[in-house]
Scaffold this motif. Sequence first.
Motif, PDB file in Angstrom:
ATOM      1  N   LYS A   1       0.820  -1.195   0.000  1.00  0.00           N
ATOM      2  CA  LYS A   1       0.000   0.000   0.000  1.00  0.00           C
ATOM      3  C   LYS A   1       0.854   1.245   0.000  1.00  0.00           C
ATOM      4  CE  LYS A   1      -4.288  -1.833   1.859  1.00  0.00           C
ATOM      5  NZ  LYS A   1      -5.393  -1.616   2.789  1.00  0.00           N
ATOM      6  N   SER A   2       2.002   1.185  -0.606  1.00  0.00           N
ATOM      7  CA  SER A   2       2.889   2.337  -0.634  1.00  0.00           C
ATOM      8  C   SER A   2       2.270   3.495  -1.393  1.00  0.00           C
ATOM      9  CB  SER A   2       4.229   1.954  -1.273  1.00  0.00           C
ATOM     10  OG  SER A   2       4.027   1.512  -2.595  1.00  0.00           O
ATOM     11  N   GLU A   3       1.252   3.207  -2.231  1.00  0.00           N
ATOM     12  CA  GLU A   3       0.630   4.273  -2.977  1.00  0.00           C
ATOM     13  C   GLU A   3      -0.425   5.011  -2.168  1.00  0.00           C
ATOM     14  OE1 GLU A   3      -1.946   0.653  -3.651  1.00  0.00           O
ATOM     15  OE2 GLU A   3       0.174   1.131  -3.404  1.00  0.00           O
ATOM     16  N   GLY A   4      -0.727   4.551  -0.956  1.00  0.00           N
ATOM     17  CA  GLY A   4      -1.701   5.213  -0.116  1.00  0.00           C
ATOM     18  C   GLY A   4      -3.092   4.636  -0.267  1.00  0.00           C
ATOM     19  N   SER A   5      -4.001   5.131   0.561  1.00  0.00           N
ATOM     20  CA  SER A   5      -5.367   4.628   0.541  1.00  0.00           C
ATOM     21  C   SER A   5      -6.136   5.209  -0.631  1.00  0.00           C
ATOM     22  CB  SER A   5      -6.064   5.001   1.850  1.00  0.00           C
ATOM     23  OG  SER A   5      -6.228   6.410   1.929  1.00  0.00           O
TER      24      SER A   5
ATOM     25  N   ILE B   1       3.714  17.029  -4.698  1.00  0.00           N
ATOM     26  CA  ILE B   1       3.591  15.978  -5.712  1.00  0.00           C
ATOM     27  C   ILE B   1       3.098  14.680  -5.074  1.00  0.00           C
ATOM     28  CG2 ILE B   1       4.901  14.513  -7.301  1.00  0.00           C
ATOM     29  CD1 ILE B   1       6.671  16.955  -7.876  1.00  0.00           C
ATOM     30  N   LYS B   2       3.632  14.361  -3.900  1.00  0.00           N
ATOM     31  CA  LYS B   2       3.221  13.133  -3.221  1.00  0.00           C
ATOM     32  C   LYS B   2       1.759  13.204  -2.772  1.00  0.00           C
ATOM     33  CE  LYS B   2       7.812  11.831  -1.569  1.00  0.00           C
ATOM     34  NZ  LYS B   2       8.683  11.652  -0.380  1.00  0.00           N
ATOM     35  N   VAL B   3       1.326  14.373  -2.320  1.00  0.00           N
ATOM     36  CA  VAL B   3      -0.080  14.541  -1.937  1.00  0.00           C
ATOM     37  C   VAL B   3      -0.974  14.327  -3.152  1.00  0.00           C
ATOM     38  CG1 VAL B   3      -1.828  16.214  -1.187  1.00  0.00           C
ATOM     39  CG2 VAL B   3       0.355  16.028   0.048  1.00  0.00           C
ATOM     40  N   GLU B   4      -0.601  14.909  -4.283  1.00  0.00           N
ATOM     41  CA  GLU B   4      -1.414  14.776  -5.496  1.00  0.00           C
ATOM     42  C   GLU B   4      -1.422  13.335  -6.028  1.00  0.00           C
ATOM     43  OE1 GLU B   4      -0.184  17.655  -8.375  1.00  0.00           O
ATOM     44  OE2 GLU B   4      -1.085  19.335  -7.281  1.00  0.00           O
ATOM     45  N   ARG B   5      -0.391  12.598  -5.741  1.00  0.00           N
ATOM     46  CA  ARG B   5      -0.340  11.189  -6.158  1.00  0.00           C
ATOM     47  C   ARG B   5      -1.061  10.273  -5.182  1.00  0.00           C
ATOM     48  NH1 ARG B   5       6.109  10.696  -7.689  1.00  0.00           N
ATOM     49  NH2 ARG B   5       6.035  11.758  -9.711  1.00  0.00           N
ATOM     50  N   GLY B   6      -1.457  10.823  -4.037  1.00  0.00           N
ATOM     51  CA  GLY B   6      -2.094  10.003  -3.019  1.00  0.00           C
ATOM     52  C   GLY B   6      -1.119   9.229  -2.171  1.00  0.00           C
ATOM     53  N   GLU B   7       0.143   9.663  -2.145  1.00  0.00           N
ATOM     54  CA  GLU B   7       1.177   8.960  -1.395  1.00  0.00           C
ATOM     55  C   GLU B   7       1.389   9.531   0.001  1.00  0.00           C
ATOM     56  OE1 GLU B   7       4.603   9.260  -3.859  1.00  0.00           O
ATOM     57  OE2 GLU B   7       3.826   7.918  -5.412  1.00  0.00           O
ATOM     58  N   ARG B   8       0.898  10.749   0.243  1.00  0.00           N
ATOM     59  CA  ARG B   8       1.065  11.379   1.544  1.00  0.00           C
ATOM     60  C   ARG B   8      -0.231  12.042   1.975  1.00  0.00           C
ATOM     61  NH1 ARG B   8       6.047  13.132   3.523  1.00  0.00           N
ATOM     62  NH2 ARG B   8       4.761  14.014   5.164  1.00  0.00           N
ATOM     63  N   MET B   9      -0.483  12.000   3.276  1.00  0.00           N
ATOM     64  CA  MET B   9      -1.611  12.755   3.813  1.00  0.00           C
ATOM     65  C   MET B   9      -1.288  14.248   3.680  1.00  0.00           C
ATOM     66  SD  MET B   9      -4.131  10.854   5.091  1.00  0.00           S
ATOM     67  CE  MET B   9      -4.899  11.631   6.507  1.00  0.00           C
ATOM     68  N   PRO B  10      -2.264  15.090   3.371  1.00  0.00           N
ATOM     69  CA  PRO B  10      -1.992  16.533   3.316  1.00  0.00           C
ATOM     70  C   PRO B  10      -1.616  17.053   4.691  1.00  0.00           C
ATOM     71  CG  PRO B  10      -4.350  16.100   3.174  1.00  0.00           C
ATOM     72  CD  PRO B  10      -3.665  14.779   3.042  1.00  0.00           C
ATOM     73  N   PRO B  11      -0.574  17.861   4.800  1.00  0.00           N
ATOM     74  CA  PRO B  11      -0.140  18.386   6.090  1.00  0.00           C
ATOM     75  C   PRO B  11      -1.178  19.347   6.675  1.00  0.00           C
ATOM     76  CG  PRO B  11       1.558  18.634   4.410  1.00  0.00           C
ATOM     77  CD  PRO B  11       0.297  18.291   3.698  1.00  0.00           C
ATOM     78  N   PRO B  12      -1.021  19.696   7.953  1.00  0.00           N
ATOM     79  CA  PRO B  12      -1.911  20.677   8.573  1.00  0.00           C
ATOM     80  C   PRO B  12      -1.920  21.984   7.784  1.00  0.00           C
ATOM     81  CG  PRO B  12      -0.561  19.609  10.224  1.00  0.00           C
ATOM     82  CD  PRO B  12      -0.030  19.156   8.899  1.00  0.00           C
ATOM     83  N   MET B  13      -3.062  22.607   7.674  1.00  0.00           N
ATOM     84  CA  MET B  13      -3.279  23.890   7.004  1.00  0.00           C
ATOM     85  C   MET B  13      -3.196  23.787   5.477  1.00  0.00           C
ATOM     86  SD  MET B  13      -3.993  25.765   9.501  1.00  0.00           S
ATOM     87  CE  MET B  13      -4.091  27.354   8.664  1.00  0.00           C
ATOM     88  N   PHE B  14      -2.875  22.622   4.932  1.00  0.00           N
ATOM     89  CA  PHE B  14      -2.767  22.504   3.476  1.00  0.00           C
ATOM     90  C   PHE B  14      -4.099  22.823   2.813  1.00  0.00           C
ATOM     91  CE2 PHE B  14      -3.372  20.146  -0.441  1.00  0.00           C
ATOM     92  CZ  PHE B  14      -2.234  20.472  -1.170  1.00  0.00           C
TER      93      PHE B  14
END
Length: 271
Positions: free
Chosen positions: A4-8, A44-57
């Motif tokens: 699941k490295s690509e995220g949920s 880029i990682k947020v847009e790919r679904g690989e990272r949760m968006p940080p606070p305030m994003f």
Amino acid sequence: MPTKSEGSASMRMFGAVARGLRENAGVTTDALAERVGYSKSLIIKVERGERMPPPMFVEKATELLGGGALLAQAAAHLERRSDFPEWFEPYADLERSAISLYKYDNFVVNGLLQTVDYARALLSDSSALVEADEIERRVEARLARQNLLTRTPLAQLAFLVEESALKRPLGGPDVHKAQLTRLLGIGQLRNVTIQVVATSAEAHAGFDGPMTLIETEARRQFGYLEVQGRSFLLEDRDEVSTLNQRYAMIRSQALSVRESAKVIEQIAGEL
């Protein structure tokens, strides 16, 4: 097997919405990164679904990209990805509620016993192509599993470890010694036993590799085997029985708990 490295799915959905709004607004990733105060690689990682968006994003991105409440609505459905690879999850679910766990390891100290520095060194060496922040996430997930050592109600835990694994200087002398010291401390817990399988032992029933035996609250017994990013969760009674017999044989060939502690102390003392 896939991980699941690509995220949920919800993370990928949020990323697609964020990217669509950004491209519709004619904003580059560089400009968005500067505006929201995070790196371009993270965007880029947020847009790919690989990272949760940080606070305030969400708030800052909405100000720049518009889209009304669309981004906030997408964020409301975010679910963090699993802390573990997909192939490990079935076992991790069983481990959380185990009433007994018996482990045999022949290459490294078991993850339930590792220090943070030992775990980081191990994961860094075995995951050379994984980025540093992902390594840290995996380290945190591994350490969180160690709640099993002291949780209430207590689980009965037994660890068999090869002497050769204890002598491997993973992470360097300081990390190595700290790991051995931790083993001695954990071995003092009344629900934990740690036994060393001496390298000098002539008879050995563990040549087929590491194993885990687990019993759940429902009194169901499972065997778990893992190798090179693949795992096998065994439920068949005959297969689990065979592993139980093999584990019992290895345990009979291991040093006693007291003798094992002396060996660990000796190895640590030589560092």
